[in-house]
Scaffold this motif. Structure first.
Motif, PDB file in Angstrom:
ATOM      1  N   ALA A  30       0.816  -1.210   0.000  1.00  0.00           N
ATOM      2  CA  ALA A  30       0.000   0.000   0.000  1.00  0.00           C
ATOM      3  C   ALA A  30       0.850   1.262   0.000  1.00  0.00           C
ATOM      4  CB  ALA A  30      -0.922   0.015   1.225  1.00  0.00           C
ATOM      5  N   ALA A  31       2.128   1.135   0.346  1.00  0.00           N
ATOM      6  CA  ALA A  31       3.003   2.299   0.416  1.00  0.00           C
ATOM      7  C   ALA A  31       4.353   1.948  -0.190  1.00  0.00           C
ATOM      8  CB  ALA A  31       3.169   2.760   1.861  1.00  0.00           C
ATOM      9  N   ALA A  32       5.107   2.993  -0.550  1.00  0.00           N
ATOM     10  CA  ALA A  32       6.409   2.762  -1.164  1.00  0.00           C
ATOM     11  C   ALA A  32       7.370   2.094  -0.203  1.00  0.00           C
ATOM     12  CB  ALA A  32       6.976   4.087  -1.649  1.00  0.00           C
ATOM     13  N   ALA A  33       7.263   2.396   1.087  1.00  0.00           N
ATOM     14  CA  ALA A  33       8.139   1.798   2.094  1.00  0.00           C
ATOM     15  C   ALA A  33       7.378   1.703   3.406  1.00  0.00           C
ATOM     16  CB  ALA A  33       9.397   2.644   2.271  1.00  0.00           C
ATOM     17  N   PRO A  34       7.718   0.726   4.248  1.00  0.00           N
ATOM     18  CA  PRO A  34       7.059   0.628   5.549  1.00  0.00           C
ATOM     19  C   PRO A  34       7.314   1.875   6.392  1.00  0.00           C
ATOM     20  CG  PRO A  34       8.286  -1.375   5.052  1.00  0.00           C
ATOM     21  CD  PRO A  34       8.679  -0.357   4.022  1.00  0.00           C
ATOM     22  N   ARG A  35       6.393   2.171   7.301  1.00  0.00           N
ATOM     23  CA  ARG A  35       6.555   3.334   8.151  1.00  0.00           C
ATOM     24  C   ARG A  35       7.638   3.081   9.195  1.00  0.00           C
ATOM     25  NH1 ARG A  35       0.452   5.870   8.870  1.00  0.00           N
ATOM     26  NH2 ARG A  35      -0.041   5.865   6.634  1.00  0.00           N
ATOM     27  N   ARG A  36       8.124   4.165   9.785  1.00  0.00           N
ATOM     28  CA  ARG A  36       9.259   4.092  10.702  1.00  0.00           C
ATOM     29  C   ARG A  36       8.984   3.173  11.887  1.00  0.00           C
ATOM     30  NH1 ARG A  36      10.519   6.178  15.405  1.00  0.00           N
ATOM     31  NH2 ARG A  36       8.638   7.454  15.425  1.00  0.00           N
ATOM     32  N   ILE A  37       7.791   3.264  12.484  1.00  0.00           N
ATOM     33  CA  ILE A  37       7.484   2.426  13.648  1.00  0.00           C
ATOM     34  C   ILE A  37       7.489   0.952  13.253  1.00  0.00           C
ATOM     35  CG2 ILE A  37       5.634   1.815  15.260  1.00  0.00           C
ATOM     36  CD1 ILE A  37       5.019   4.766  15.529  1.00  0.00           C
ATOM     37  N   ILE A  74       6.506 -17.340  11.276  1.00  0.00           N
ATOM     38  CA  ILE A  74       6.400 -16.113  10.474  1.00  0.00           C
ATOM     39  C   ILE A  74       5.867 -15.000  11.363  1.00  0.00           C
ATOM     40  CG2 ILE A  74       4.981 -14.974   8.710  1.00  0.00           C
ATOM     41  CD1 ILE A  74       5.376 -17.387   6.927  1.00  0.00           C
ATOM     42  N   VAL A  75       6.495 -13.832  11.244  1.00  0.00           N
ATOM     43  CA  VAL A  75       6.041 -12.628  11.949  1.00  0.00           C
ATOM     44  C   VAL A  75       5.614 -11.602  10.905  1.00  0.00           C
ATOM     45  CG1 VAL A  75       6.651 -10.786  13.556  1.00  0.00           C
ATOM     46  CG2 VAL A  75       7.694 -13.064  13.824  1.00  0.00           C
ATOM     47  N   GLU A  76       4.405 -11.109  11.025  1.00  0.00           N
ATOM     48  CA  GLU A  76       3.926 -10.022  10.174  1.00  0.00           C
ATOM     49  C   GLU A  76       3.559  -8.837  11.065  1.00  0.00           C
ATOM     50  OE1 GLU A  76       4.155  -9.987   7.040  1.00  0.00           O
ATOM     51  OE2 GLU A  76       3.738 -11.950   6.147  1.00  0.00           O
ATOM     52  N   ILE A  77       3.995  -7.656  10.657  1.00  0.00           N
ATOM     53  CA  ILE A  77       3.698  -6.421  11.381  1.00  0.00           C
ATOM     54  C   ILE A  77       2.714  -5.625  10.541  1.00  0.00           C
ATOM     55  CG2 ILE A  77       4.687  -4.323  12.369  1.00  0.00           C
ATOM     56  CD1 ILE A  77       7.400  -5.967  12.391  1.00  0.00           C
ATOM     57  N   LEU A  78       1.544  -5.394  11.069  1.00  0.00           N
ATOM     58  CA  LEU A  78       0.487  -4.759  10.294  1.00  0.00           C
ATOM     59  C   LEU A  78       0.835  -3.322   9.945  1.00  0.00           C
ATOM     60  CD1 LEU A  78      -2.741  -6.040  12.104  1.00  0.00           C
ATOM     61  CD2 LEU A  78      -1.496  -7.060  10.176  1.00  0.00           C
ATOM     62  N   SER A  79       0.460  -2.940   8.721  1.00  0.00           N
ATOM     63  CA  SER A  79       0.625  -1.571   8.255  1.00  0.00           C
ATOM     64  C   SER A  79      -0.712  -1.084   7.738  1.00  0.00           C
ATOM     65  CB  SER A  79       1.658  -1.507   7.122  1.00  0.00           C
ATOM     66  OG  SER A  79       2.925  -1.917   7.559  1.00  0.00           O
ATOM     67  N   PRO A  80      -0.953   0.231   7.764  1.00  0.00           N
ATOM     68  CA  PRO A  80      -2.210   0.736   7.211  1.00  0.00           C
ATOM     69  C   PRO A  80      -2.398   0.258   5.781  1.00  0.00           C
ATOM     70  CG  PRO A  80      -1.033   2.466   8.374  1.00  0.00           C
ATOM     71  CD  PRO A  80      -0.098   1.296   8.309  1.00  0.00           C
ATOM     72  N   GLY A  81      -3.540  -0.366   5.514  1.00  0.00           N
ATOM     73  CA  GLY A  81      -3.838  -0.802   4.159  1.00  0.00           C
ATOM     74  C   GLY A  81      -3.573  -2.272   3.886  1.00  0.00           C
ATOM     75  N   ASP A 104      -2.955  -9.609   5.587  1.00  0.00           N
ATOM     76  CA  ASP A 104      -2.274 -10.381   6.618  1.00  0.00           C
ATOM     77  C   ASP A 104      -3.237 -11.168   7.486  1.00  0.00           C
ATOM     78  OD1 ASP A 104       0.276  -9.647   5.887  1.00  0.00           O
ATOM     79  OD2 ASP A 104       0.228  -7.810   7.065  1.00  0.00           O
ATOM     80  N   LEU A 105      -4.390 -10.586   7.792  1.00  0.00           N
ATOM     81  CA  LEU A 105      -5.319 -11.215   8.713  1.00  0.00           C
ATOM     82  C   LEU A 105      -6.193 -12.278   8.055  1.00  0.00           C
ATOM     83  CD1 LEU A 105      -6.452  -8.104  10.769  1.00  0.00           C
ATOM     84  CD2 LEU A 105      -4.876  -9.895  11.475  1.00  0.00           C
ATOM     85  N   GLN A 106      -6.395 -12.193   6.767  1.00  0.00           N
ATOM     86  CA  GLN A 106      -7.264 -13.156   6.092  1.00  0.00           C
ATOM     87  C   GLN A 106      -6.510 -13.968   5.055  1.00  0.00           C
ATOM     88  OE1 GLN A 106     -10.982 -11.589   4.600  1.00  0.00           O
ATOM     89  NE2 GLN A 106     -11.127 -13.152   3.018  1.00  0.00           N
ATOM     90  N   ASN A 107      -5.985 -13.299   4.019  1.00  0.00           N
ATOM     91  CA  ASN A 107      -5.362 -14.029   2.920  1.00  0.00           C
ATOM     92  C   ASN A 107      -4.117 -14.792   3.353  1.00  0.00           C
ATOM     93  OD1 ASN A 107      -6.456 -11.182   1.637  1.00  0.00           O
ATOM     94  ND2 ASN A 107      -7.007 -12.950   0.412  1.00  0.00           N
ATOM     95  N   TRP A 159       2.818 -15.055  13.939  1.00  0.00           N
ATOM     96  CA  TRP A 159       2.739 -13.956  14.890  1.00  0.00           C
ATOM     97  C   TRP A 159       2.283 -12.694  14.155  1.00  0.00           C
ATOM     98  CZ3 TRP A 159       7.300 -13.784  18.898  1.00  0.00           C
ATOM     99  CH2 TRP A 159       7.466 -15.059  19.462  1.00  0.00           C
ATOM    100  N   ILE A 160       1.261 -12.031  14.676  1.00  0.00           N
ATOM    101  CA  ILE A 160       0.762 -10.781  14.103  1.00  0.00           C
ATOM    102  C   ILE A 160       0.942  -9.670  15.132  1.00  0.00           C
ATOM    103  CG2 ILE A 160      -1.228  -9.549  13.202  1.00  0.00           C
ATOM    104  CD1 ILE A 160      -2.346 -12.184  12.223  1.00  0.00           C
ATOM    105  N   ILE A 161       1.702  -8.663  14.730  1.00  0.00           N
ATOM    106  CA  ILE A 161       1.956  -7.518  15.607  1.00  0.00           C
ATOM    107  C   ILE A 161       1.184  -6.311  15.096  1.00  0.00           C
ATOM    108  CG2 ILE A 161       3.709  -5.883  16.419  1.00  0.00           C
ATOM    109  CD1 ILE A 161       5.742  -8.153  16.344  1.00  0.00           C
ATOM    110  N   GLN A 162       0.435  -5.680  16.002  1.00  0.00           N
ATOM    111  CA  GLN A 162      -0.261  -4.420  15.701  1.00  0.00           C
ATOM    112  C   GLN A 162       0.556  -3.295  16.330  1.00  0.00           C
ATOM    113  OE1 GLN A 162      -1.552  -1.613  14.669  1.00  0.00           O
ATOM    114  NE2 GLN A 162      -3.350  -2.796  14.017  1.00  0.00           N
TER     115      GLN A 162
END
Length: 207
Positions: A49-56, A127-134, A139-142, A156-159
């Motif tokens: 959804a974005a060119a690069a992941p956000r800083r956080i 597998i660890v996925e860190i959620l990003s806007p969009g 990540d949660l379904q597909n 592992w899903i990190i919000q």
């Protein structure tokens, strides 16, 4: 993450697909050049959804990766962070028959026969996925579905904005969710024996 390079006229590279509604394989994926991250899930293209992941996102990813990397040093498992292609074949391992290629934020592979020069072929152990806007639905379904079907032992899903971690553990082919962990909790892994992750340290200095 695939990056754009000028393509020599004599090089047989495909343009970006005109549609995201076809069915694409890893063989197709290898011919593409994109300026953003691209994944294929069950033959369907998913773009970042974005060119690069956000800083956080990057800060948390680095914190978790460093903990895993330090713990696994000298042990048989390897840890990788994105960009790193994970191919999840349903049947055949031929490029033309692989319809899911993902780039998890972090993954741990303990069976090194799954590793080759292109990344990993087969299910990582964790597998660890860190959620990003969009990308929450992806990540949660597909990804949840293909990770469960492929036999990823832990997902592992990190919000990052809620400072939470949810662990799905594979049991008889189905994921069982943990409680929702947050700051103050120390989590453990069932597939990486002895590993502990203090979420106070994961979510520190994010401002």
């Amino acid at each position: 993450m695939k990056t754009f390079d000028p393509i020599p006229e004599n090089q047989n590279k495909a343009e970006e697909p005109l549609t995201e509604y076809g069915v694409y394989s890893y063989a197709d994926y290898l011919t593409w050049e994109f300026d953003e991250m691209v994944e294929i899930i069950k033959g369907k293209i998913f773009k970042s959804a974005a060119a690069a992941p956000r800083r956080i996102h990057q800060k948390i990813s680095g914190n978790v990766f460093n903990k895993l990397h330090n713990y696994l040093n000298g042990k048989p498992c390897d840890v990788y962070d994105a960009p790193f292609d994970v191919r999840l074949p349903a049947k055949s391992k031929r490029n033309e028959d692989i319809f899911t290629v993902v780039q998890p934020d972090i993954c741990v592979i303990c069976n090194k026969s799954k590793l080759d020069e292109f990344g990993c072929i087969g299910a990582p152990d964790l597998i660890v996925e860190i959620l990003s806007p969009g990308n929450n639905k992806k990540d949660l379904q597909n990804k949840y579905e293909v990770y469960e079907e492929s036999g990823v032992k832990e997902y592992w899903i990190i919000q990052p904005y809620e400072l939470t971690l949810l662990i799905y553990t594979l049991n008889d082919g189905k994921y069982i969710p943990s409680k929702l962990f947050t700051v103050g909790d120390v989590v453990t892994s069932t597939c990486i024996q002895g590993f502990q992750l203090d979420l106070e340290e994961v979510f520190t200095d994010l401002d």
